[in-house]
Design a protein around this motif. Sequence first.
Motif, PDB file in Angstrom:
ATOM      1  N   THR A  74       0.858  -1.177   0.000  1.00  0.00           N
ATOM      2  CA  THR A  74       0.000   0.000   0.000  1.00  0.00           C
ATOM      3  C   THR A  74       0.898   1.232   0.000  1.00  0.00           C
ATOM      4  OG1 THR A  74      -1.742  -1.146   1.210  1.00  0.00           O
ATOM      5  CG2 THR A  74      -1.775   1.261   1.248  1.00  0.00           C
ATOM      6  N   LEU A  75       0.882   1.963  -1.095  1.00  0.00           N
ATOM      7  CA  LEU A  75       1.759   3.118  -1.262  1.00  0.00           C
ATOM      8  C   LEU A  75       0.891   4.374  -1.301  1.00  0.00           C
ATOM      9  CD1 LEU A  75       4.101   1.524  -3.919  1.00  0.00           C
ATOM     10  CD2 LEU A  75       4.701   2.037  -1.553  1.00  0.00           C
ATOM     11  N   SER A  76       0.646   4.927  -0.118  1.00  0.00           N
ATOM     12  CA  SER A  76      -0.224   6.092  -0.002  1.00  0.00           C
ATOM     13  C   SER A  76       0.217   6.929   1.184  1.00  0.00           C
ATOM     14  CB  SER A  76      -1.676   5.654   0.171  1.00  0.00           C
ATOM     15  OG  SER A  76      -2.528   6.774   0.343  1.00  0.00           O
ATOM     16  N   CYS A  77       0.297   8.238   0.976  1.00  0.00           N
ATOM     17  CA  CYS A  77       0.620   9.143   2.080  1.00  0.00           C
ATOM     18  C   CYS A  77      -0.598   9.375   2.972  1.00  0.00           C
ATOM     19  CB  CYS A  77       1.124  10.484   1.541  1.00  0.00           C
ATOM     20  SG  CYS A  77       2.731  10.379   0.712  1.00  0.00           S
ATOM     21  N   ARG A  78      -1.778   9.341   2.409  1.00  0.00           N
ATOM     22  CA  ARG A  78      -3.023   9.473   3.179  1.00  0.00           C
ATOM     23  C   ARG A  78      -3.512   8.079   3.566  1.00  0.00           C
ATOM     24  NH1 ARG A  78      -8.141  12.545   3.021  1.00  0.00           N
ATOM     25  NH2 ARG A  78      -7.103  14.327   2.023  1.00  0.00           N
ATOM     26  N   ALA A  79      -4.090   7.944   4.765  1.00  0.00           N
ATOM     27  CA  ALA A  79      -4.673   6.671   5.182  1.00  0.00           C
ATOM     28  C   ALA A  79      -5.708   6.220   4.159  1.00  0.00           C
ATOM     29  CB  ALA A  79      -5.312   6.817   6.554  1.00  0.00           C
ATOM     30  N   THR A  80      -5.696   4.943   3.815  1.00  0.00           N
ATOM     31  CA  THR A  80      -6.528   4.466   2.712  1.00  0.00           C
ATOM     32  C   THR A  80      -8.022   4.544   3.015  1.00  0.00           C
ATOM     33  OG1 THR A  80      -6.254   2.180   3.484  1.00  0.00           O
ATOM     34  CG2 THR A  80      -4.733   2.970   1.785  1.00  0.00           C
ATOM     35  N   ASP A  81      -8.410   4.597   4.300  1.00  0.00           N
ATOM     36  CA  ASP A  81      -9.828   4.749   4.609  1.00  0.00           C
ATOM     37  C   ASP A  81     -10.304   6.183   4.404  1.00  0.00           C
ATOM     38  OD1 ASP A  81      -8.584   5.944   6.758  1.00  0.00           O
ATOM     39  OD2 ASP A  81      -9.597   4.754   8.304  1.00  0.00           O
ATOM     40  N   GLN A  82      -9.368   7.076   4.031  1.00  0.00           N
ATOM     41  CA  GLN A  82      -9.718   8.462   3.743  1.00  0.00           C
ATOM     42  C   GLN A  82      -9.520   8.798   2.264  1.00  0.00           C
ATOM     43  OE1 GLN A  82      -7.394  10.972   6.358  1.00  0.00           O
ATOM     44  NE2 GLN A  82      -7.804   9.677   8.132  1.00  0.00           N
ATOM     45  N   PHE A 312       1.355  12.874  -6.360  1.00  0.00           N
ATOM     46  CA  PHE A 312       1.903  13.355  -5.096  1.00  0.00           C
ATOM     47  C   PHE A 312       1.571  12.459  -3.902  1.00  0.00           C
ATOM     48  CE2 PHE A 312      -2.383  14.976  -5.291  1.00  0.00           C
ATOM     49  CZ  PHE A 312      -2.844  14.870  -3.979  1.00  0.00           C
ATOM     50  N   ASN A 313       0.467  11.692  -3.951  1.00  0.00           N
ATOM     51  CA  ASN A 313       0.055  10.940  -2.768  1.00  0.00           C
ATOM     52  C   ASN A 313       0.764   9.606  -2.619  1.00  0.00           C
ATOM     53  OD1 ASN A 313      -1.788  10.484  -0.441  1.00  0.00           O
ATOM     54  ND2 ASN A 313      -2.470   8.779  -1.711  1.00  0.00           N
ATOM     55  N   SER A 314       1.486   9.178  -3.611  1.00  0.00           N
ATOM     56  CA  SER A 314       2.121   7.865  -3.572  1.00  0.00           C
ATOM     57  C   SER A 314       3.637   8.038  -3.608  1.00  0.00           C
ATOM     58  CB  SER A 314       1.635   7.021  -4.743  1.00  0.00           C
ATOM     59  OG  SER A 314       2.227   5.761  -4.733  1.00  0.00           O
ATOM     60  N   VAL A 315       4.211   7.763  -4.747  1.00  0.00           N
ATOM     61  CA  VAL A 315       5.635   7.983  -4.999  1.00  0.00           C
ATOM     62  C   VAL A 315       5.736   8.578  -6.389  1.00  0.00           C
ATOM     63  CG1 VAL A 315       7.900   6.923  -5.218  1.00  0.00           C
ATOM     64  CG2 VAL A 315       6.287   6.019  -3.544  1.00  0.00           C
ATOM     65  N   SER A 316       6.442   9.662  -6.523  1.00  0.00           N
ATOM     66  CA  SER A 316       6.498  10.362  -7.815  1.00  0.00           C
ATOM     67  C   SER A 316       7.479   9.729  -8.789  1.00  0.00           C
ATOM     68  CB  SER A 316       6.871  11.834  -7.601  1.00  0.00           C
ATOM     69  OG  SER A 316       5.814  12.510  -6.948  1.00  0.00           O
ATOM     70  N   ALA A 317       8.474   9.011  -8.288  1.00  0.00           N
ATOM     71  CA  ALA A 317       9.509   8.435  -9.146  1.00  0.00           C
ATOM     72  C   ALA A 317       9.225   6.959  -9.373  1.00  0.00           C
ATOM     73  CB  ALA A 317      10.884   8.625  -8.515  1.00  0.00           C
ATOM     74  N   LEU A 318       8.991   6.568 -10.629  1.00  0.00           N
ATOM     75  CA  LEU A 318       8.557   5.217 -10.965  1.00  0.00           C
ATOM     76  C   LEU A 318       9.509   4.560 -11.952  1.00  0.00           C
ATOM     77  CD1 LEU A 318       6.148   3.116 -10.787  1.00  0.00           C
ATOM     78  CD2 LEU A 318       5.367   4.138 -12.931  1.00  0.00           C
ATOM     79  N   LEU A 319      10.040   3.397 -11.560  1.00  0.00           N
ATOM     80  CA  LEU A 319      10.829   2.566 -12.463  1.00  0.00           C
ATOM     81  C   LEU A 319       9.875   1.651 -13.210  1.00  0.00           C
ATOM     82  CD1 LEU A 319      13.594   1.375 -13.473  1.00  0.00           C
ATOM     83  CD2 LEU A 319      13.408  -0.242 -11.556  1.00  0.00           C
TER      84      LEU A 319
END
Length: 360
Positions: A74-82, A312-319
């Motif tokens: 789970t890659l999220s800066c905000r709690a997933t229930d929100q 912005f809410n996850s990870v901006s740099a993606l391989l």
Amino acid sequence: MNETHIIQALLTFLQHEEASDDDFNQLALEIFAYQFAHNPPYRRFAIQRGRTPLTVKNWRNIPAIPINAFKDLTLSCRATDQIAEIFMTSGTTGAVRGRSYHPTLDVWKKSMLLNFRRRFMAGRERIRMGILFPDKVAMPNSSLATYLDLAMQECGTPDSEGMVGEHGLDIDRLFSALEQAEASGEPYALLGASYSFVHLLDEMQRQQRRFALPAGSRILDTGGFKGQSREIGAEDFYASLSHAFGIPRSHCINMYGMTEISTQFYDAGNERCPPVKSGPHWIRTRVVNPLTGDDVPDGEIGVLVHHDLAHFNSVSALLTEDAGVIVPGGFHLLGRVTGADAKGCSLTMEAFLASAQAPL
């Protein structure tokens, strides 16, 4: 910066016509610091790579996560229930699907519309559209369904319509719309998944149908074929589209996007394959060695890394697992990685999981 400040900064940044390297770098570092603080799996990975907001001074050194990480963590800066919206990757029944969490779609929608108008609409405010993909009601977790619904709502004329229902592509309704467009002389746009166009071309061949759509008509395809239609090479595909609809290949646009980022790339038509893909000023692309993460020399093939500020809410740099090469004006997309690069992506994923799941 907190989430509210990040969103406001992005909405302002996206509105700019362009951005300098310094401006991009400054916002990228601020977003990295935010993600480092609020996304624990990513923070663990970055620390094990020796990359923290104190040590990273350039966006190119921000650690990129492997694309498959979205399926395992789970890659999220905000709690997933929100979370307001969850986009899920496509997959076969029973397969683990990657998830991308969006606390708001304000930034995603702004990114999509600004870019779509500049790269596809060609100066037109609206154009009649036929959508060859299920709508958001049928596929609420599909980023592509959301993208196409938004395109039709904001850039389509009132007589635009979706051509895919519960029984699949409505050929009769689509042919009727194409005939109306021919007779009216008004430009028409067909948008949808690449595999939908293959099914349509096959049906047109079976019925021996062709159309001569008015000048200014356009086609947008995306997503490749993914085992949902017969495979067809790019040259044959775009030649067939041009022949079937009377649209020059310069007006046959391919959109390259993915659930795991929030910004799309476009080309300027497919007169030559592969075309040059490029994005707006809020996304940058590198071509790297997947084992080291280092940029490969100019002109050499490597694996694409996208750094998307809008995500912005996850990870901006993606391989990614896409092969490519940097060229003037953007990059060439060369398909999925194979050989050593594929092995390198797999090893990078193993390293990411080991570090992201480890205690701090």
